[in-house]
Design a protein around this motif. Structure first.
Motif, short mmCIF file in Angstrom:
data_model
loop_
_atom_site.label_atom_id
_atom_site.label_comp_id
_atom_site.label_asym_id
_atom_site.label_seq_id
_atom_site.Cartn_x
_atom_site.Cartn_y
_atom_site.Cartn_z
N GLY A 57 0.86 -1.23 0.03
CA GLY A 57 -0.09 0.08 0.03
C GLY A 57 0.82 1.27 0.01
O GLY A 57 0.20 2.38 0.02
N LYS A 58 2.22 1.28 -0.16
CA LYS A 58 3.06 2.33 -0.05
C LYS A 58 2.56 3.13 -1.41
O LYS A 58 2.34 2.73 -2.44
CB LYS A 58 4.49 1.87 -0.16
CG LYS A 58 5.12 1.49 1.20
CD LYS A 58 6.51 1.89 1.14
CE LYS A 58 7.04 0.62 1.92
NZ LYS A 58 8.21 0.18 1.54
N ARG A 59 2.75 4.41 -1.35
CA ARG A 59 2.61 5.31 -2.35
C ARG A 59 3.76 5.37 -2.99
O ARG A 59 5.02 5.41 -2.57
CB ARG A 59 1.91 6.65 -2.20
CG ARG A 59 0.47 6.71 -1.67
CD ARG A 59 0.21 7.91 -1.09
NE ARG A 59 0.29 8.88 -2.18
CZ ARG A 59 -0.81 9.33 -2.72
NH1 ARG A 59 -1.89 8.65 -2.99
NH2 ARG A 59 -0.97 10.56 -3.49
N GLY A 60 3.74 5.48 -4.38
CA GLY A 60 5.06 5.57 -5.19
C GLY A 60 4.83 6.45 -6.40
O GLY A 60 3.85 7.00 -6.72
N LEU A 61 6.07 6.78 -6.91
CA LEU A 61 6.11 7.76 -8.13
C LEU A 61 6.62 7.14 -9.12
O LEU A 61 7.66 6.35 -9.07
CB LEU A 61 6.91 8.93 -7.69
CG LEU A 61 6.86 10.08 -8.48
CD1 LEU A 61 5.72 10.86 -8.85
CD2 LEU A 61 7.88 11.08 -7.92
N ALA A 62 5.93 7.25 -10.25
CA ALA A 62 6.59 6.72 -11.61
C ALA A 62 6.76 7.76 -12.61
O ALA A 62 5.78 8.47 -13.02
CB ALA A 62 5.86 5.66 -12.08
N VAL A 63 7.85 8.07 -13.06
CA VAL A 63 8.08 8.97 -14.34
C VAL A 63 8.43 8.38 -15.39
O VAL A 63 9.49 7.86 -15.63
CB VAL A 63 8.84 9.98 -13.93
CG1 VAL A 63 9.02 11.31 -14.93
CG2 VAL A 63 8.66 10.88 -12.34
N ASN A 64 7.69 8.68 -16.58
CA ASN A 64 8.11 8.00 -17.79
C ASN A 64 8.61 9.24 -18.89
O ASN A 64 8.29 10.31 -19.09
CB ASN A 64 6.89 7.59 -18.63
CG ASN A 64 6.38 6.55 -17.89
OD1 ASN A 64 6.73 5.30 -17.76
ND2 ASN A 64 5.03 6.71 -17.05
N MET A 65 9.83 9.14 -19.19
CA MET A 65 10.71 10.09 -20.29
C MET A 65 10.19 9.63 -21.54
O MET A 65 10.40 8.39 -22.31
CB MET A 65 12.10 9.91 -20.11
CG MET A 65 12.64 10.14 -18.51
SD MET A 65 12.41 11.63 -18.30
CE MET A 65 13.17 11.78 -16.79
N VAL A 66 9.69 10.66 -22.23
CA VAL A 66 9.13 10.25 -23.87
C VAL A 66 9.89 11.36 -24.69
O VAL A 66 10.04 12.44 -24.35
CB VAL A 66 7.58 10.72 -23.84
CG1 VAL A 66 7.02 10.80 -25.38
CG2 VAL A 66 6.73 9.77 -22.68
N ASP A 67 10.47 10.74 -25.83
CA ASP A 67 11.37 11.58 -26.80
C ASP A 67 10.98 11.42 -28.03
O ASP A 67 11.59 12.16 -28.74
CB ASP A 67 12.82 11.27 -26.16
CG ASP A 67 13.15 10.01 -26.89
OD1 ASP A 67 12.21 9.32 -27.23
OD2 ASP A 67 14.37 9.76 -26.80
N SER A 68 9.81 10.98 -28.46
CA SER A 68 9.55 10.89 -29.93
C SER A 68 8.08 10.68 -30.01
O SER A 68 7.48 10.51 -29.03
CB SER A 68 10.25 9.91 -30.33
OG SER A 68 10.05 8.62 -29.94
N LYS A 69 7.56 10.91 -31.16
CA LYS A 69 6.30 10.53 -31.57
C LYS A 69 5.84 9.11 -30.95
O LYS A 69 4.98 8.79 -30.48
CB LYS A 69 5.99 11.13 -32.80
CG LYS A 69 5.09 12.23 -33.40
CD LYS A 69 4.68 12.09 -34.54
CE LYS A 69 4.23 13.43 -34.93
NZ LYS A 69 4.23 13.69 -36.55
N HIS A 70 6.80 8.42 -31.52
CA HIS A 70 6.74 7.00 -31.45
C HIS A 70 6.60 6.53 -29.94
O HIS A 70 5.73 5.86 -29.58
CB HIS A 70 7.98 6.25 -31.85
CG HIS A 70 8.03 4.74 -31.61
ND1 HIS A 70 6.92 3.86 -32.09
CD2 HIS A 70 8.69 4.08 -30.81
CE1 HIS A 70 7.27 2.59 -31.85
NE2 HIS A 70 8.13 2.59 -30.86
N SER A 71 7.50 7.24 -28.89
CA SER A 71 7.53 6.71 -27.62
C SER A 71 6.08 7.52 -27.02
O SER A 71 5.63 6.96 -26.07
CB SER A 71 8.58 7.06 -26.54
OG SER A 71 9.06 8.45 -26.86
#
Ligand SMILES: Nc1ncnc2c1ncn2[C@@H]1O[C@H](COP(=O)(O)OP(=O)(O)OP(=O)(O)O)[C@@H](O)[C@H]1O
Length: 478
Positions: A433-447
């Motif tokens: 139940g721990k809160r977490g943080l996720a960050v996604n790096m997006v660098d193109s139209k494809h991603s």
């Protein structure tokens, strides 16, 4: 348990294998030390999907780094061969009426009560007449301890020949199980254990007097047939451990079946597996006649307690800058950063260490002991950032990590979103139940397109985050 010259031979061999492994490492281009400290050498461009998935290595890694039982709140499913016989389960080890020396061994290992899978599996395995069992539950739920206890219970120490035979997929995994046998049998010094592993040479014509033999299928087969060191007709308990890893290894399935065919009809057959895909199930049915079946479903991971964001960048350098901005704005206790290629992972690790971060790199070039050492140090908090490719980290739970960064989004070999991996990297099982943080790096139209498909798949919105806006970053940390 008293070990013998064989065990010593195995120790020597293990040392030899280790030195061989370190020689191998020396030949590699990237030379992370055992602490995972990075030097920014160039590595061959290889996507994580191309790294060979080695289930035996992953299994060993998990065993080496795990310090206790994996909790699971799911119900155990039990399918009895005879549905009319009463279903026994035990809540304490006393109820099993074990030999006092064994009970002492169990308690000395710090086990207070049976694990979920053990509650049902142990009474079945110890019943008279002996019953066959196929059991599946995720790694770390107590399967090894269960079958070791069953083997130790059935041995007659006065009879000086092999009575229990246990197959493991690799030499290293056999040694790990051997250690559990020795620990649990500590107060039974007359019980002896032999390792049937490559390189363990015996004189022709010799017969083994040890009570339990643990080994890999090829060597065990030789010992039972060609070399006749073991009389298979006297085996009372046959254990097939890590069946899923076993069948992923060329030749092991056939060898195991050939061994099984040499055993007496009334030999108790026990098979354990962490997963139960079709191929495992088919194999299990071939080697374990008339089984009882126990299954414990893996605890599902969810994204419910995770705050998910994405950052728009134009290239790798901007992604790195965004990462630095994140670190500048919020306190990140420990983070895991996933990259698509080994090359990116080692570049990123080097850049982060230049910035003064304590970075560990988990890389496909490392042998399993080195990977275990890196994870161990990270778990102890000696390093705060773990940079890895996915294959390296698959199956490894580092629960205390509050921040996960997808420096590259997970894709399969066809370039489609790999939703399962996304969930595994980021998701948590409900119980923590721990809160977490996720960050996604997006660098193109494809991603961006990959990200959109991941959002759709999980039906969860991933918010955009502007890492140039410090106020905004600070808000996500709360
Ligand atoms: N009843 C118990 N109480 C406390 N700890 C236990 C108990 N049974 C096993 N353990 C511990 O839990 C950990 C996992 O157990 P075990 O290795 O038997 O699991 P496993 O299901 O066989 O895992 P794997 O599939 O990786 O082999 C070990 O550290 C073991 O010592």
């Amino acid at each position: 348990m008293a070990t013998d010259s064989w065990a010593l031979a195995v120790d020597e061999q293990e040392a030899a294998v280790k030195s061989m492994s370190s020689l191998q490492i020396k030949e590699e281009k990237v030379k992370p030390d055992t602490n995972g400290v990075i030097k920014a050498n160039a590595t061959p461009e290889k996507t994580d999907e191309e790294e060979k998935e080695d289930r035996a290595a992953q299994s060993l890694l998990n065993k080496l780094i795990r310090s206790n039982l994996v909790d699971n709140t799911n119900q155990v499913e039990v399918l009895q061969r005879d549905p009319n016989s009463p279903l026994y389960s035990v809540k304490s080890f006393e109820e099993l009426r074990l030999k006092p020396q064994l009970l002492q061994g169990v308690y000395a290992m710090g086990f207070n009560r049976p694990s979920k899978i053990q509650e049902n599996a142990l009474p079945m395995m110890l019943a008279e007449p002996p019953q066959n069992l196929i059991a599946q539950s995720q790694s770390g739920t107590g399967k090894t301890a269960a079958f070791v206890l069953a083997m130790l219970s059935r041995v007659e120490p006065a009879e000086r020949y092999p009575q229990c035979l246990c197959l493991s997929p690799t030499y290293e995994l056999a040694l790990q199980t051997g250690k559990v046998i020795e620990q649990m049998g500590k107060f039974h010094p007359e019980l002896k254990l032999a390792y049937a592993v490559r390189g363990n040479k015996l004189e022709r014509g010799q017969k083994i007097s040890e009570h339990i033999v643990i080994g890999t299928p090829g060597t065990v087969l030789d010992w039972c047939s060609k070399l006749k060191f073991i009389d298979p007709k006297k085996i009372k308990v046959f254990v097939l451990d890590e069946a899923d890893v076993m069948i992923a290894t060329q030749g092991h399935q056939d060898q195991s079946i050939r061994i099984q065919r040499m055993l007496p009809r009334n030999c108790q057959m026990l098979l354990f597996s962490a997963t139960f895909e079709d191929s495992v199930w088919k194999f299990a049915q071939k080697v374990v006649p008339d089984p009882n079946i126990i299954k414990l479903k893996r605890e599902e991971e969810t994204l419910d307690t995770i705050k998910q964001y994405y950052v728009l960048c134009n290239n790798r350098d901007e992604k790195f800058q965004a990462l630095c901005n994140l670190y500048g704005a919020i306190t990140i206790a420990q983070a895991m950063i996933f990259c698509h290629t080994r090359k990116t992972a080692s570049w990123l690790a080097a850049e982060l260490s230049k910035e003064g971060h304590q970075v560990a790199l988990l890389s496909g070039e490392m042998v399993v002991e080195q990977r275990a050492a890196v994870i161990e140090r990270f778990r102890e908090g000696k390093e705060k950032v773990l940079v890895t490719t996915n294959v390296c980290a698959r199956g490894i739970d580092v629960e205390q990590v509050s921040v996960v960064i997808n420096f590259d989004l997970p894709v399969d070999k066809d370039g489609n979103p790999d939703n399962e991996t996304y969930l595994h990297r980021i998701g948590r099982t409900g119980r923590f139940g721990k809160r977490g943080l996720a960050v996604n790096m997006v660098d193109s139209k494809h991603s961006m397109n990959i990200l959109n498909r991941i959002q759709e798949h999980f039906n969860k919105k991933i918010e955009r985050l502007d890492t140039d806006d410090l106020d905004e970053i600070e808000k996500i940390a709360n």
